[in-house]
Design a protein around this motif. Structure first.
Motif, PDB file in Angstrom:
ATOM      1  N   CYS A 283      58.178 101.087  49.035  1.00 13.50           N
ATOM      2  CA  CYS A 283      57.828 102.510  48.915  1.00 13.50           C
ATOM      3  C   CYS A 283      58.500 103.235  47.756  1.00 13.50           C
ATOM      4  O   CYS A 283      58.083 104.338  47.398  1.00 13.50           O
ATOM      5  CB  CYS A 283      58.189 103.239  50.207  1.00 13.50           C
TER       6      CYS A 283
ATOM      7  N   SER B  58      54.335  97.919  41.633  1.00 13.37           N
ATOM      8  CA  SER B  58      53.247  97.803  42.604  1.00 13.37           C
ATOM      9  C   SER B  58      52.951  96.338  42.905  1.00 13.37           C
ATOM     10  O   SER B  58      52.505  95.995  44.014  1.00 13.37           O
ATOM     11  CB  SER B  58      51.990  98.514  42.093  1.00 13.37           C
TER      12      SER B  58
ATOM     13  N   LYS C  74      51.198 105.053  56.009  1.00 10.58           N
ATOM     14  CA  LYS C  74      49.948 104.575  55.412  1.00 10.58           C
ATOM     15  C   LYS C  74      49.872 103.053  55.371  1.00 10.58           C
ATOM     16  O   LYS C  74      48.819 102.471  55.675  1.00 10.58           O
ATOM     17  CB  LYS C  74      49.821 105.138  53.996  1.00 10.58           C
ATOM     18  N   ARG C  75      50.985 102.388  55.046  1.00 13.90           N
ATOM     19  CA  ARG C  75      50.931 100.957  54.759  1.00 13.90           C
ATOM     20  C   ARG C  75      51.450 100.073  55.889  1.00 13.90           C
ATOM     21  O   ARG C  75      50.995  98.941  56.044  1.00 13.90           O
ATOM     22  CB  ARG C  75      51.716 100.652  53.472  1.00 13.90           C
TER      23      ARG C  75
ATOM     24  N   GLY D   2      57.314 106.203  45.305  1.00 12.51           N
ATOM     25  CA  GLY D   2      56.391 105.135  44.947  1.00 12.51           C
ATOM     26  C   GLY D   2      57.161 103.940  44.435  1.00 12.51           C
ATOM     27  O   GLY D   2      58.227 104.084  43.823  1.00 12.51           O
TER      28      GLY D   2
ATOM     29  N   CYS E  16      54.645 106.771  53.046  1.00 13.98           N
ATOM     30  CA  CYS E  16      54.267 105.435  52.571  1.00 13.98           C
ATOM     31  C   CYS E  16      54.151 104.449  53.722  1.00 13.98           C
ATOM     32  O   CYS E  16      53.203 103.657  53.791  1.00 13.98           O
ATOM     33  CB  CYS E  16      55.296 104.955  51.548  1.00 13.98           C
TER      34      CYS E  16
END
Length: 330
Positions: A168, A185, A229-230, A181, A226
């Motif tokens: 995250c 990624s 959502k994930r 973030g 985060c």
């Protein structure tokens, strides 16, 4: 070509497996459960005396609890060294804040470690390397898997240890920031794919996922968007027994969509803040304490072939809350 394919698979989806049976310890003759402690945010101070009164009191009570109730291992859920982790594998903080503090014989069991945001401000790889220097410090990779057989039964326990900072992003606690973030990624998605694959294939009777950031919290940091959502969809879809974390410096328990959520972040500081009480699902919060009078605390868990019993224990030496979670219905 074959070797190239294997390499690509490893790089894309590193699977670090640990299959300890009590970390090499033999269960007692009449033992038919696994017992362990859960503590987060226990990482002392960067300057002398290198510990807080809460860490000292919590370490002392962890030793007593491990002796009286049993502890086959400890889950250490990040912010292991305040405020900027360690610099190298030879950093004196390993001695000053860990080895010289958790000295009870009953705590001479495997410690399974993940990193928190403060650890990522330093050298997490050095913490991983320290696994080769200590007989009880186990940190094989940023994220990894633990599998246990519950003695004298056919039941199993699986624990998936996550690096929620890689997933995250990091955050500045002093600014009450949210994870901004992931730095990469690619690394974040690689970990998420690993997690999804392990959860999808899990046949364990009890499945725990553990990281540093909370999914749900009513305290200073609140829910982690985060992870909502994930991670949360995977916990619900694959019927995880519970998610364990720290980050907020108190003890909290939630039950939501069939999953238990344990916040055990009272190992070094204690915080009564409940500013996010309206940011969690209604009636999901079952327990909260951030009272300074507790002197900190941690969680004790016992897993049998039928149930998981969670007990929050304050550093003053009494239990604060207890609940039972059922085995997975697969």
């Amino acid at each position: 070509m074959a070797s190239q394919v294997i390499f690509i698979l490893f790089v894309t989806l590193p699977v670090v497996l640990c299959s300890p049976h009590f970390g090499g310890l033999e269960p007692e003759a009449n033992q038919s459960s696994i017992r362990f402690l859960v503590v987060g945010d226990w990482g002392g101070l960067p300057n002398a005396p290198f510990i807080t009164p809460i860490e000292w009191a919590t370490a002392r009570e962890m030793g007593r609890t491990a002796e009286q109730l049993g502890a086959d291992f400890v889950l250490a859920l990040g912010d292991n060294f305040y405020y900027k982790g360690v610099k190298s594998v030879d950093d004196p903080r390993f001695q000053e804040t860990f080895e010289n503090v958790f000295t009870a014989k009953s705590l001479n069991v495997p410690w399974y470690v993940v990193a928190g945001n403060h650890d990522h401000a330093g050298n997490v790889h050095a913490q991983i390397q320290y696994s080769k220097m200590s007989q009880r410090w186990n940190f094989p990779y940023y994220y990894y898997e633990l599998n246990f057989d519950i003695p004298h039964t056919d039941a199993t326990l699986q624990v998936l240890m996550l690096d929620t900072v890689l997933l995250c992003g990091n955050t500045d606690d002093f600014q009450d920031g949210k994870p901004s973030g992931p730095e990469s990624s690619v690394l974040a998605n690689r970990q998420l794919l690993w997690l999804q694959e392990r959860m999808h294939s899990s046949t364990a009777d009890f499945l725990l996922v553990a990281g540093h950031y909370p999914v749900w919290s009513v305290s200073k940091h609140g829910p982690t968007d985060c992870l909502l959502k994930r991670l949360r969809p995977l916990l619900v879809k694959y019927k995880a027994t519970a998610y364990l974390c720290g980050h907020d410096h108190n003890l909290q328990y939630f039950k939501e969509s069939g999953v238990g959520y344990v916040v055990s972040g009272a190992g070094n500081f204690i915080d009564p803040d409940m500013r996010h009480r309206n940011s969690v699902p209604r009636n999901s919060l079952k327990f909260f304490t951030g009272k300074s009078s507790t002197l900190g605390g941690f969680a004790h868990m016992e897993v049998t072939d039928k149930k998981l019993t969670l007990t929050f224990i304050q550093a003053r030496g009494t239990s604060l809350y207890r609940t039972v979670l059922s085995k997975r219905n697969l």
